[in-house]
Design a protein around this motif. Structure first.
Motif, PDB file in Angstrom:
ATOM      1  N   LEU A 156     -21.342  33.507  39.950  1.00 14.03           N
ATOM      2  CA  LEU A 156     -20.099  34.357  40.957  1.00 14.03           C
ATOM      3  C   LEU A 156     -21.345  33.170  42.132  1.00 14.03           C
ATOM      4  CD1 LEU A 156     -22.075  38.629  40.907  1.00 14.03           C
ATOM      5  CD2 LEU A 156     -19.593  37.416  41.162  1.00 14.03           C
ATOM      6  N   ILE A 157     -22.072  32.522  42.403  1.00 12.79           N
ATOM      7  CA  ILE A 157     -22.354  32.495  43.293  1.00 12.79           C
ATOM      8  C   ILE A 157     -21.501  31.030  43.378  1.00 12.79           C
ATOM      9  CG2 ILE A 157     -24.411  30.312  43.829  1.00 12.79           C
ATOM     10  CD1 ILE A 157     -26.393  32.474  42.866  1.00 12.79           C
ATOM     11  N   ILE A 158     -21.308  30.472  42.097  1.00 14.86           N
ATOM     12  CA  ILE A 158     -20.341  29.256  42.331  1.00 14.86           C
ATOM     13  C   ILE A 158     -19.625  29.835  42.753  1.00 14.86           C
ATOM     14  CG2 ILE A 158     -19.287  27.486  41.019  1.00 14.86           C
ATOM     15  CD1 ILE A 158     -22.650  26.417  41.448  1.00 14.86           C
ATOM     16  N   VAL A 159     -18.426  30.257  42.092  1.00 12.32           N
ATOM     17  CA  VAL A 159     -17.338  30.938  42.632  1.00 12.32           C
ATOM     18  C   VAL A 159     -17.332  31.492  44.285  1.00 12.32           C
ATOM     19  CG1 VAL A 159     -14.962  32.711  42.450  1.00 12.32           C
ATOM     20  CG2 VAL A 159     -16.554  31.716  40.220  1.00 12.32           C
ATOM     21  N   GLY A 160     -18.083  31.950  44.623  1.00 11.22           N
ATOM     22  CA  GLY A 160     -17.710  32.272  45.504  1.00 11.22           C
ATOM     23  C   GLY A 160     -18.688  31.164  47.006  1.00 11.22           C
ATOM     24  N   ILE A 161     -19.199  30.019  45.946  1.00 11.56           N
ATOM     25  CA  ILE A 161     -18.937  29.144  47.120  1.00 11.56           C
ATOM     26  C   ILE A 161     -18.056  27.872  47.575  1.00 11.56           C
ATOM     27  CG2 ILE A 161     -19.864  26.317  47.215  1.00 11.56           C
ATOM     28  CD1 ILE A 161     -22.351  27.543  46.353  1.00 11.56           C
ATOM     29  N   GLY A 162     -16.616  28.021  46.878  1.00 16.65           N
ATOM     30  CA  GLY A 162     -15.516  28.070  46.044  1.00 16.65           C
ATOM     31  C   GLY A 162     -14.934  28.445  47.467  1.00 16.65           C
ATOM     32  N   VAL A 163     -14.273  29.834  46.911  1.00 19.79           N
ATOM     33  CA  VAL A 163     -14.239  30.753  47.856  1.00 19.79           C
ATOM     34  C   VAL A 163     -14.764  30.847  49.537  1.00 19.79           C
ATOM     35  CG1 VAL A 163     -13.609  33.282  48.534  1.00 19.79           C
ATOM     36  CG2 VAL A 163     -13.325  32.898  46.183  1.00 19.79           C
ATOM     37  N   SER A 164     -15.377  30.722  49.589  1.00 20.53           N
ATOM     38  CA  SER A 164     -16.067  30.380  51.478  1.00 20.53           C
ATOM     39  C   SER A 164     -15.736  29.124  51.765  1.00 20.53           C
ATOM     40  CB  SER A 164     -17.836  30.346  50.839  1.00 20.53           C
ATOM     41  OG  SER A 164     -18.203  29.511  51.923  1.00 20.53           O
ATOM     42  N   ALA A 165     -14.940  28.478  50.831  1.00 25.99           N
ATOM     43  CA  ALA A 165     -14.733  26.451  51.323  1.00 25.99           C
ATOM     44  C   ALA A 165     -13.323  27.209  51.513  1.00 25.99           C
ATOM     45  CB  ALA A 165     -15.508  25.527  49.789  1.00 25.99           C
ATOM     46  N   MET A 166     -12.939  27.817  50.962  1.00 28.68           N
ATOM     47  CA  MET A 166     -10.902  28.195  51.309  1.00 28.68           C
ATOM     48  C   MET A 166     -10.792  28.365  52.331  1.00 28.68           C
ATOM     49  SD  MET A 166      -9.624  28.750  47.711  1.00 28.68           S
ATOM     50  CE  MET A 166      -8.069  29.488  48.043  1.00 28.68           C
TER      51      MET A 166
END
Length: 339
Positions: A156-166
């Protein structure tokens, strides 16, 4: 442990946590009085206390109650909300890096509020609604993308970091497409600032946060049991999926309420729960010490931003400076622990 019993109701309280909460509350009160004293018009502690008690009128009353107190109250209430929000996600995901800002939920709330500001030009209640919808939509997207036979905290953290950047790119595009005045106002607000907070926002936001904190307290016991794992929690009678959904809604709503009023104030929800856990020496994350630690951090950061920095700054800049250093230290400690 301190056990309070009344008829069929019994409450167990950790003595050290109570002492930590009392000390943090005293520190919050001291910094609040200092903030109310300091400014272009200096006041003494007696004048501040007298104004708060209703014993002053005229200029002193206006300075303390009408001008400075809304900012101090907002820092305390919003800091407590961010501390509890971080505690909820760190406990639920069993990871000290589970911060609403890092995993994208705060960025989603910022996107929703930014759309309301630039497109709808709405009121504060509309900002809260837009921030809540943006945060919840981001939570759903992150959860679905991270789900592979279950949603593990690290994934969840790794995916969240990517979504946050987008979402950060989308927010930048929205600001670039806006009029100059709207873009400048949105950019200043996006740094996380308490400059424009009024009594109306404090009252409305405080009422929403009070309800959400009550819901978080009601979910605190199953939340602590879920730290043992879903199977262990289910064996103790916890309804895991509804509880997790309720915790996500409460955590995102707390972040969205603060974001709608003051913009995204970063890193308090990351730092406060860990500081509180180390002070209280508890096995897991507890909500009350995290709330007091968040209130103290936000209030102290705003005082530094307004009265210690060479020029007044948004509180978000100070929290990023302090929280970035803490994040680097936390990553270093976690990396050494895994070796």
């Amino acid at each position: 442990m301190l056990v309070l019993r009344r008829r069929r109701v019994a409450v167990r309280l950790d003595r050290r946590s109570l002492v930590v909460c009392a000390v943090l509350a005293a520190a919050v009160a001291a910094v609040a009085v200092l903030a109310l004293m300091t400014g272009s018009y200096q006041l003494g502690p007696g004048q501040v206390v007298s104004a708060l008690a209703g014993g002053e009128s005229g200029l002193v009353h206006d300075i303390v109650v009408e001008w400075r107190l809304p900012r101090v109250a907002a820092a305390v209430v919003f800091g407590a909300a961010l501390g509890v929000s971080g505690a909820v996600f760190q406990s639920m995901l069993r990871n000290p890096l589970a911060d609403p800002g890092i995993i994208g939920f705060a960025q989603g709330s910022y996107t929703g509020a930014l759309i309301v500001i630039l497109v709808v030009n709405g009121s504060y209640l509309q900002l809260v609604g837009g921030a809540l919808l943006g945060g919840m939509a981001t939570a759903v997207v992150v959860y679905l993308l991270a789900y592979r036979g279950g949603a593990r905290g690290f994934r969840l953290i790794i995916v969240g970091i990517g979504v946050s950047a987008m979402l950060g790119s989308i927010n930048t595009w929205l600001i670039l497409q806006a009029d100059l005045e709207q873009a400048m106002a949105a950019a200043a607000w996006g740094a996380g600032s308490l400059n424009g907070v009024s009594w109306g926002q404090v009252v409305i936001g405080g009422a929403c946060i009070a309800v959400l904190l009550l819901l978080a307290a009601m979910l605190s016991r199953p939340m602590r049991q879920m730290e043992l794992g879903d199977d262990a929690a289910a064996s103790h009678g916890v309804r895991v999926s509804p509880t997790r959904l309720g915790l996500i809604v409460v955590g995102v709503a707390l972040t969205a309420t603060v974001t709608a009023a003051a913009g995204p104030i970063a890193f308090i929800s990351l730092v406060a729960p860990q500081i509180a856990r180390r002070l209280a020496r508890t096995a897991g994350i507890t909500l009350a010490p995290a709330a007091f630690a968040g209130a103290l951090l936000c209030l102290a950061a705003d005082y530094i931003a307004q009265h210690v920095a060479p020029t007044p700054l948004p509180v978000g800049i100070i929290t990023v400076m302090l929280g970035g250093g803490y994040l680097g230290w936390l990553l270093f400690v976690e990396a050494r622990r895994r070796l």
